[in-house]
Design an enzyme around this catalytic site. Structure first.
Site, mmCIF file in Angstrom:
data_model
loop_
_atom_site.group_PDB
_atom_site.id
_atom_site.type_symbol
_atom_site.label_atom_id
_atom_site.label_comp_id
_atom_site.label_asym_id
_atom_site.label_seq_id
_atom_site.Cartn_x
_atom_site.Cartn_y
_atom_site.Cartn_z
ATOM 1 C CG ASP A 50 17.712 27.070 49.433
ATOM 2 O OD1 ASP A 50 17.763 26.092 50.131
ATOM 3 O OD2 ASP A 50 16.798 27.825 49.370
ATOM 4 C CB THR A 51 19.650 23.838 44.265
ATOM 5 O OG1 THR A 51 20.816 23.639 45.059
ATOM 6 C CG2 THR A 51 19.771 23.183 42.945
#
Length: 532
Positions: free
Chosen positions: A350-351
């Site tokens: 997740d970024t």
């Protein structure tokens, strides 16, 4: 899934400057920097630092970053690789002894040196006007005074609660009385505020060579990891030349490996040979071709992408028109493949995502990440630092170019992008979400360049996520007829996929006729685009 998707949100337009990212407070911090005379580089670092505070499951100073920077006066783009490397003790033999034949997904052995802080300093020193302390000031404010947890971020936080409870440091850092903060709750991070202030005052050296590095290394080793202070001291980010292909008369730029931007460029190079805009009466046809092109590109990426400083990555061969034409010929227009073998190109030499464009039309496409939500699941007590799990993407196959080795960078999923017409910047954009990132970028670009959507429509339109073999997940919006036609071709379709599995994009477009900035922000995230 109509050819032109009708969005429920208008395109944001402004003339002076614009910021787009996944959390409104971070957008406002970057916009304030622009309004007070800072440039796009200053605003990008300030925005990224605030994201560190307000979206802690996605990004932080315990993670990595990549950036494309467009310097308007020079009409030049530079790429920054601020990803970290494996510990010096992380030999393949040692890892096999500890974990067997496959890297774990989380835990202390997946931690690589965090590259973000050095990346911030490199950007500001080379092209910014603010000091690191000035750029971090908004983030320190929100860490000390608190911020209200937004909806989508709050949902992701709650889903990670069990993971956070497994580590005493993570539980103390990220939970309140053993639970994730509720949506709308004011969350304060005094430890992180102190850490950010220490970095602001002492620069990157305070993180990589001071007591902070010692505290991180000590905790990682106490939890069974291999990271040392020597690994921190050896870290440096690198400036690189972007790689590119031409698609529909536009130059699409990505960072080179060890990132997976190569997937985007290969898929677009394959799709360049198909007339997608003419397929307006059978939307399953362009979908089929997009899916197959991405399968081909991923097959090559999983075979070749690695740290080019320690393995040969044949980028030029993989992007050559002759090679891409050969790969294109493997697509059966009427039948889905269950998987492609990697090609054999000629050996030519997740970024959280944000984008900023300033008054001078300098631009930054910036992406930063801990990889999985809350990274490896460890946070260093008393610092507010959550550590990434990027090492999970190393191979333990001794014959693979991405096999783990001391001081090596792993295959990386995070990829910022830019699009030019000639030497004129047209788009600064990205789509976050692990292996969804290149898939999202290709779909968004096709929406813009093939199907004439505006920037908000291009982000709002339903997406697919190819998973493995013939299996493809779709969001709500795939028509019954399109699904039937795809299934007749052999695709295994999963429908009503959760929006959070489809990535989250941000776009700033520069109108070629007026020069006006047009911003779009993904509804799958809490954020927005804003300008002045």
């Amino acid at each position: 899934m109509p050819r032109r998707f009708c969005s429920h949100r208008s395109v944001v337009m402004a003339n002076e400057g614009m910021v787009a990212t996944s959390q409104p407070l971070a957008v406002q911090a970057g916009l304030r920097v622009l309004q007070e005379g800072g440039n796009a580089i200053d605003a990008a670092v300030a925005t990224a630092a605030v994201l560190n505070v307000v979206e802690p499951m996605s990004t932080g100073i315990g993670g990595d970053a990549f950036a494309l920077v467009y310097l308007a006066r020079e009409r030049r783009v530079v790429a920054l690789n601020a990803s970290g490397r494996a510990p010096a003790a992380a030999t393949r033999e040692r890892m096999v002894e500890l974990v067997g034949q496959r890297m774990p997904e989380i835990g202390p052995l997946t931690i690589t040196v965090p590259g973000t802080v050095d990346g911030w300093e490199k950007l500001l020193t080379a092209y910014g006007t603010l000091s690191l302390a000035e750029a971090l000031a908004p983030a320190i404010h929100y860490a000390e005074e608190g911020f209200p947890v937004t909806e989508i971020i709050g949902q992701s936080w709650a889903q990670a609660s069990d993971k956070l409870r497994r580590d005493p440091g993570a539980a103390a850092t990220c939970l309140v009385d053993g639970k994730a903060p509720r949506i709308g709750q004011l969350f304060r991070q005094p430890d992180l505020a102190r850490t950010l202030r220490e970095i602001g005052e002492g620069g990157a050296a305070a993180f990589y060579r001071g007591p902070l590095a010692q505290r991180i290394a000590d905790y990682v080793q106490a939890r069974g990891g291999l990271l040392t202070t020597e690994d921190f001291a050896a870290h440096t980010s690198t400036w690189e030349a972007p790689i590119e292909v031409t698609y529909r008369g536009h130059r699409v730029l990505e960072c080179p490996p060890n990132g997976q931007g190569l997937v985007v460029l290969q898929a677009l190079g394959i799709l360049e040979g198909f007339d997608l805009p003419s397929m307006r009466f059978g939307f399953d046809s362009p979908l089929h071709l997009q899916i197959e092109a991405l399968k081909l590109a991923f097959a090559d990426a999983f075979r070749y992408v690695a740290d080019p400083a320690m393995a040969e990555v044949p980028v030029e061969g993989l992007l050559s028109p002759e090679y891409l034409a050969g790969r294109r010929a493997l697509i059966d227009p009427q039948r889905a493949s269950t998987g492609f073998a990697p090609g054999r190109p000629g050996q030519h030499g997740d970024t959280a995502y944000l984008t900023v464009v300033d008054r001078e039309r300098n631009a930054v496409s910036f992406i930063t990440s801990l990889f999985h939500g809350f990274g490896c699941g460890l946070a260093v007590p008393g610092t507010g630092i959550v550590l990434q799990n990027r090492g999970a993407l190393f191979s333990l196959d001794p014959n693979h170019p991405n096999c783990i080795a001391p001081g090596k960078r792993p295959y990386h999923t995070i990829i910022p992008a830019m699009v030019f017409q000639g030497d004129q910047l047209r788009l600064s954009f990205g789509v976050m979400g692990g292996f969804m990132q290149p898939q999202g970028q290709v779909q968004v670009l096709c929406n813009l360049l093939d199907f004439s959507m505006d920037v908000q429509e291009a982000l709002d339109a339903p997406r697919f996520n190819w998973q493995q073999g013939a299996t493809v997940a779709f969001e709500t919006g795939l028509s019954h007829m399109a699904r039937l036609r795809l299934e007749r071709r052999g695709h295994v379709i999963k429908t009503n996929a959760a929006p959070q599995t489809m990535g989250g994009g941000q776009i700033i477009r520069i109108d070629p006729e007026t020069g006006v900035l047009q911003g779009g922000s993904d509804p799958r995230k809490d954020g927005c685009a804003a300008g002045y």
